[in-house]
Structures are given as structure tokens and as C-alpha cells.
Design a protein around this motif. Structure first.
Motif, PDB file in Angstrom:
ATOM      1  N   GLY A  35       0.775  -1.235   0.000  1.00 11.74           N
ATOM      2  CA  GLY A  35       0.000   0.000   0.000  1.00 11.74           C
ATOM      3  C   GLY A  35       0.804   1.281   0.000  1.00 11.74           C
ATOM      4  N   ARG A  36       1.996   1.269  -0.580  1.00 12.43           N
ATOM      5  CA  ARG A  36       2.805   2.498  -0.596  1.00 12.43           C
ATOM      6  C   ARG A  36       3.944   2.394  -1.597  1.00 12.43           C
ATOM      7  NH1 ARG A  36       7.716   2.640   2.478  1.00 12.43           N
ATOM      8  NH2 ARG A  36       8.147   0.745   3.673  1.00 12.43           N
ATOM      9  N   PHE A  37       4.631   3.524  -1.783  1.00 13.48           N
ATOM     10  CA  PHE A  37       5.896   3.561  -2.500  1.00 13.48           C
ATOM     11  C   PHE A  37       7.016   3.225  -1.505  1.00 13.48           C
ATOM     12  CE2 PHE A  37       3.238   6.920  -4.416  1.00 13.48           C
ATOM     13  CZ  PHE A  37       3.228   6.522  -5.750  1.00 13.48           C
ATOM     14  N   ILE A  38       8.175   2.838  -2.000  1.00 10.50           N
ATOM     15  CA  ILE A  38       9.363   2.703  -1.154  1.00 10.50           C
ATOM     16  C   ILE A  38      10.399   3.704  -1.654  1.00 10.50           C
ATOM     17  CG2 ILE A  38      11.211   1.209  -0.307  1.00 10.50           C
ATOM     18  CD1 ILE A  38       9.453  -1.191  -0.968  1.00 10.50           C
ATOM     19  N   PRO A  39      10.746   4.716  -0.852  1.00 12.35           N
ATOM     20  CA  PRO A  39      11.788   5.661  -1.273  1.00 12.35           C
ATOM     21  C   PRO A  39      13.128   4.939  -1.404  1.00 12.35           C
ATOM     22  CG  PRO A  39      10.560   6.480   0.639  1.00 12.35           C
ATOM     23  CD  PRO A  39      10.195   5.047   0.470  1.00 12.35           C
ATOM     24  N   GLU A  40      13.909   5.328  -2.408  1.00 12.92           N
ATOM     25  CA  GLU A  40      15.220   4.707  -2.575  1.00 12.92           C
ATOM     26  C   GLU A  40      16.063   4.870  -1.323  1.00 12.92           C
ATOM     27  OE1 GLU A  40      19.321   4.975  -5.255  1.00 12.92           O
ATOM     28  OE2 GLU A  40      17.579   6.155  -5.855  1.00 12.92           O
ATOM     29  N   ASN A  41      15.991   6.054  -0.709  1.00 15.28           N
ATOM     30  CA  ASN A  41      16.860   6.302   0.439  1.00 15.28           C
ATOM     31  C   ASN A  41      16.464   5.493   1.665  1.00 15.28           C
ATOM     32  OD1 ASN A  41      17.613   8.374   2.987  1.00 15.28           O
ATOM     33  ND2 ASN A  41      19.204   8.104   1.435  1.00 15.28           N
ATOM     34  N   GLU A  42      15.225   4.983   1.703  1.00 16.36           N
ATOM     35  CA  GLU A  42      14.845   4.112   2.813  1.00 16.36           C
ATOM     36  C   GLU A  42      15.755   2.883   2.843  1.00 16.36           C
ATOM     37  OE1 GLU A  42      10.927   1.630   4.445  1.00 16.36           O
ATOM     38  OE2 GLU A  42      10.668   3.295   3.049  1.00 16.36           O
ATOM     39  N   PHE A  43      16.059   2.376   1.655  1.00 15.35           N
ATOM     40  CA  PHE A  43      17.001   1.248   1.544  1.00 15.35           C
ATOM     41  C   PHE A  43      18.444   1.731   1.711  1.00 15.35           C
ATOM     42  CE2 PHE A  43      20.001  -1.024  -1.204  1.00 15.35           C
ATOM     43  CZ  PHE A  43      19.915  -2.315  -0.687  1.00 15.35           C
ATOM     44  N   ASN A  44      18.810   2.785   0.976  1.00  9.62           N
ATOM     45  CA  ASN A  44      20.199   3.269   1.003  1.00  9.62           C
ATOM     46  C   ASN A  44      20.654   3.609   2.415  1.00  9.62           C
ATOM     47  OD1 ASN A  44      19.927   3.095  -1.768  1.00  9.62           O
ATOM     48  ND2 ASN A  44      19.805   5.309  -2.093  1.00  9.62           N
ATOM     49  N   LYS A  45      19.777   4.303   3.146  1.00  7.77           N
ATOM     50  CA  LYS A  45      20.116   4.739   4.500  1.00  7.77           C
ATOM     51  C   LYS A  45      20.304   3.542   5.428  1.00  7.77           C
ATOM     52  CE  LYS A  45      18.311   7.555   8.312  1.00  7.77           C
ATOM     53  NZ  LYS A  45      17.170   8.380   8.772  1.00  7.77           N
ATOM     54  N   ALA A  46      19.410   2.537   5.298  1.00  9.07           N
ATOM     55  CA  ALA A  46      19.503   1.355   6.154  1.00  9.07           C
ATOM     56  C   ALA A  46      20.788   0.581   5.885  1.00  9.07           C
ATOM     57  CB  ALA A  46      18.288   0.458   5.936  1.00  9.07           C
ATOM     58  N   VAL A  47      21.117   0.392   4.606  1.00  4.30           N
ATOM     59  CA  VAL A  47      22.341  -0.343   4.263  1.00  4.30           C
ATOM     60  C   VAL A  47      23.565   0.425   4.753  1.00  4.30           C
ATOM     61  CG1 VAL A  47      23.779  -1.197   2.379  1.00  4.30           C
ATOM     62  CG2 VAL A  47      21.309  -1.524   2.295  1.00  4.30           C
ATOM     63  N   ALA A  48      23.568   1.752   4.584  1.00  2.00           N
ATOM     64  CA  ALA A  48      24.698   2.564   5.048  1.00  2.00           C
ATOM     65  C   ALA A  48      24.886   2.425   6.556  1.00  2.00           C
ATOM     66  CB  ALA A  48      24.481   4.025   4.663  1.00  2.00           C
ATOM     67  N   ALA A  49      23.765   2.392   7.299  1.00  2.00           N
ATOM     68  CA  ALA A  49      23.853   2.244   8.758  1.00  2.00           C
ATOM     69  C   ALA A  49      24.453   0.892   9.135  1.00  2.00           C
ATOM     70  CB  ALA A  49      22.462   2.397   9.378  1.00  2.00           C
ATOM     71  N   TYR A  50      24.001  -0.166   8.493  1.00  2.00           N
ATOM     72  CA  TYR A  50      24.570  -1.497   8.750  1.00  2.00           C
ATOM     73  C   TYR A  50      26.042  -1.540   8.322  1.00  2.00           C
ATOM     74  CZ  TYR A  50      19.874  -3.436   9.572  1.00  2.00           C
ATOM     75  OH  TYR A  50      18.628  -3.720  10.074  1.00  2.00           O
ATOM     76  N   LEU A  51      26.340  -0.869   7.217  1.00  2.00           N
ATOM     77  CA  LEU A  51      27.705  -0.832   6.700  1.00  2.00           C
ATOM     78  C   LEU A  51      28.647  -0.183   7.705  1.00  2.00           C
ATOM     79  CD1 LEU A  51      29.340  -1.454   4.072  1.00  2.00           C
ATOM     80  CD2 LEU A  51      28.831   0.877   3.345  1.00  2.00           C
ATOM     81  N   ILE A  52      28.201   0.901   8.304  1.00  2.00           N
ATOM     82  CA  ILE A  52      29.023   1.616   9.291  1.00  2.00           C
ATOM     83  C   ILE A  52      29.300   0.729  10.501  1.00  2.00           C
ATOM     84  CG2 ILE A  52      28.998   3.540  10.926  1.00  2.00           C
ATOM     85  CD1 ILE A  52      27.475   5.121   8.703  1.00  2.00           C
ATOM     86  N   VAL A  53      28.272   0.033  10.978  1.00  2.00           N
ATOM     87  CA  VAL A  53      28.444  -0.874  12.130  1.00  2.00           C
ATOM     88  C   VAL A  53      29.462  -1.967  11.796  1.00  2.00           C
ATOM     89  CG1 VAL A  53      27.299  -2.617  13.560  1.00  2.00           C
ATOM     90  CG2 VAL A  53      26.153  -0.442  13.082  1.00  2.00           C
ATOM     91  N   GLU A  54      29.311  -2.555  10.610  1.00  2.00           N
ATOM     92  CA  GLU A  54      30.222  -3.631  10.181  1.00  2.00           C
ATOM     93  C   GLU A  54      31.660  -3.123  10.045  1.00  2.00           C
ATOM     94  OE1 GLU A  54      29.918  -6.971   8.488  1.00  2.00           O
ATOM     95  OE2 GLU A  54      28.145  -7.285   9.734  1.00  2.00           O
ATOM     96  N   LEU A  55      31.814  -1.954   9.414  1.00  2.00           N
ATOM     97  CA  LEU A  55      33.155  -1.398   9.219  1.00  2.00           C
ATOM     98  C   LEU A  55      33.844  -1.116  10.551  1.00  2.00           C
ATOM     99  CD1 LEU A  55      32.410   1.069   6.279  1.00  2.00           C
ATOM    100  CD2 LEU A  55      33.991  -0.880   6.169  1.00  2.00           C
TER     101      LEU A  55
END
Length: 346
Positions: A35-55
Motif C-alpha cells: 500500500g505504498r511507494f518505497i523511497p530509494e533512500n529508505e534502503f540506502n540509508k539502512a544499508v549505510a547504517a549497517y555498513l558503518i556498524v560492520e566497518l
């Protein structure tokens, strides 16, 4: 790079675009099922956050080039990376072509790594990263793309922009909000960073598979028609690191929403194109009794056969003593695309 201490290495992490405005090219088409759109940054931001934790867990320093939800300009992202003199720049994106779902087999698909045409160390890292991304969720590997992009052309260090799927592919669009897929992408990129800088990857706890109960009955066999990653549970992002090779054959004990469980408790996915051929357990033909010229001698009574019930999507559809009944029930159920099939001894 082998003599560099990991604590001295700084990685620039860029989550492409901001959350607003939700213009075409920065969001999926409207998805009826959620029932909605998914903004690209919703994914980008989440992956970046996980990426920072991993790094950071692996010992790297991190510079965020687009902090917060604002849509930072390309120039400001590049300036932040150049001013910090980061050693590697990673930009996270999700691709799009025409902004609409055309249907299975018609939509674009897959991940790619975009670098400046000059290549160099950017290309070296891009190829390492693609190798690791290809080990995870089954997607098309679109390879290295050399093109003039602002963030890869104007940064003063190796820089790669990753497109990790397509927003206008109905399957890959839903992966954008799958936390396990987000974590998986981040993990694979950090594995690539570690390999690029020749430092050990500090893994989180490896997912553990749960072996099926002894009462579970074999449903059939799966023969791999290409290399298939093995998962600890029936969801993306729980890969164990193992892979079944093309031609390998494994017994299947549970079918759960397109996932097939092995005797070891691990799962292999079938719900994307075709990873393997599944053959249900064949039914046993009952031979007619032989005509006897002499009265038969009394024989010991055979033990009563175990009753096995077939459960499809949580509902029992039958209980059988004969294996042929079990096989027919499973085969009939498979033709109706069930989410879950189990065979249990009563």
C-alpha cells in the motif's frame, strides 16, 4: 596496502539521495501488496547504517558523506570525502529504468558497480565487491559499469557507486525493505573492503541451522542446475557461506514458501527463476497377488504400517499408511503453489 594498519584506514560511506522529495527515479512504483511507494533512500540509508556498524567492528574509521535525511548535493558529498582524505568511497544506491512494473521476465534486474572510466584501484575494489555480492541473495550480476558520474569522477580516492537492485522490478523492490537483505548487502561490501585492504574480516556470529525433527519424512530430491547458496533459515540474509554446486543432489524434508529444507536443517531457495529440479518421492507400485496352487501357510502378522499425515499451509489434507498416498498428496499440493508442506508421522 598490506602494511597499513586497519585503524588508520578511513572509509567514506554515502547513502544516495534523501528521503524527499519522492519524485520518480527516487522511489519504487506504487506497490499494492504494502500500500505504498518505497523511497530509494529508505534502503540506502539502512544499508549505510549497517555498513558503518560492520566497518567499525572490523576496525575501520568511517566518514558519513550525507548524514541525516536531507538530500545533500553531489558537490557536498564529494567535498566531505575529499576534505577527510578518506581511503575509499562507497556510495549506496538502488537502480531504476522506466519507473513501472512490467511483469516477471520483463523488468530489469540485478546489481552493478559503477566507476570512473579511468578504472585503477576503483575497478579492483569493484570486482572484489561484485564477487562477494554474488554469493548472497540470488540476483543477476550486471558487472562493472564505467561511466562519468559526479561522485566517482570528482573524488580523489578509489570510489565505487553500487546499484544493489532495481526499484522497478517487483521482486527486487520488496527486497528493499527486507532487513535481512539490507544487512546482507552491508556485510558483503565490508567483506570486500577487508579483502581490498588485506585485513581480516571480523564476522558476527554465524547463523545456525536447526535440524528437522526425526519424525519429518523425505518429500523428494533436488538436483542443482546451477550453484546455489545455502541459508540457515528460510529467509534471505542468513546465508551460511556454503554453496551447493551444479549437479549436486540433496534430499528435501520441508517446503516453506519457496524454500526447501535439507536434512542438515539448512535451506535452499527456489522462488527466483530456477535453482534446481525437484523430484517428489516416487510412489511404490503394488504388485497383484500371485495365484497359488497350494493353501498358503500361516505367516506372522506384519506390524501395522505407520500413518503419515500431509499438512499443507497448516491444514491436514490427509493421513496415509501407504507411501503412494503420501506422494500423491504432496504432488497435488505442489501443483497449487502452497506456502508450506510438511509430512509427519502420527
Amino acid at each position: 596496502m598490506s602494511n597499513v594498519q586497519v585503524g588508520d584506514i578511513e572509509i567514506g560511506v554515502d547513502d544516495g539521495h534523501g528521503l524527499a522529495p519522492l519524485t520518480p527515479g527516487k522511489r519504487t512504483p506504487f506497490i499494492q501488496s504494502i500500500g505504498r511507494f518505497i523511497p530509494e533512500n529508505e534502503f540506502n540509508k539502512a544499508v549505510a547504517a549497517y555498513l558503518i556498524v560492520e566497518l567499525k567492528r572490523c576496525g575501520f574509521k568511517v566518514v558519513e558523506t550525507a548524514p541525516g535525511d536531507a538530500d545533500h548535493s553531489l558537490a557536498s558529498r564529494v567535498k566531505r570525502a575529499n576534505d577527510a582524505k578518506v581511503d575509499l568511497f562507497i556510495s549506496i544506491h538502488y537502480n531504476a529504468i522506466d519507473g513501472k512494473f512490467d511483469g516477471p521476465g520483463k523488468d530489469p534486474e540485478g546489481f552493478s558497480a559503477h566507476i570512473d572510466p579511468s578504472g585503477g584501484q576503483s575497478e579492483v575494489f569493484a570486482k572484489i565487491a561484485l564477487k562477494h555480492l554474488a554469493k548472497g541473495t540470488v540476483q543477476k550480476n550486471r558487472g562493472v559499469v564505467k561511466q562519468q558520474l559526479y561522485v566517482t569522477a570528482n573524488t580523489k580516492m578509489p570510489a565505487v557507486l553500487f546499484e544493489l537492485g532495481f526499484m522497478d522490478n517487483s521482486r527486487e523492490a520488496l527486497l528493499m525493505i527486507d532487513k535481512s537483505f539490507q544487512q546482507e548487502c552491508a556485510q558483503e561490501l565490508v567483506m570486500a573492503v577487508c579483502e581490498f585492504f588485506k585485513v581480516p574480516y571480523a564476522s558476527a556470529q554465524k547463523p545456525q541451522a536447526i535440524k528437522p525433527p526425526a519424525s519429518m519424512v523425505k518429500l523428494g530430491t533436488a538436483k542443482m542446475i546451477r550453484d546455489v547458496p545455502v541459508y540457515a533459515s528460510a529467509k534471505f540474509g542468513t546465508q551460511t557461506g556454503a554453496r551447493l554446486k551444479k549437479g549436486d543432489v540433496r534430499h528435501i524434508y520441508l517446503i516453506d514458501r519457496g524454500w526447501y529444507q535439507l536434512f542438515s536443517g539448512e535451506f535452499i531457495p527456489s522462488n527466483y527463476e530456477k535453482n534446481f529440479d525437484f523430484e517428489p518421492v516416487p510412489s511404490k507400485k503394488t504388485e497383484p497377488p500371485k495365484v497359488q496352487s497350494k493353501p498358503s501357510e500361516a505367516k506372522p502378522v506384519a506390524p501395522e504400517k505407520t500413518i503419515r499425515r500431509v499438512i499443507v499451509d497448516g491444514k491436514q489434507i490427509g493421513a496415509f499408511k501407504e507411501e503412494s498416498g503420501v506422494v500423491k498428496a504432496v504432488s497435488d499440493a505442489l501443483s497449487k503453489d502452497p506456502k508450506n508442506i510438511k509430512v509427519e508421522e502420527v
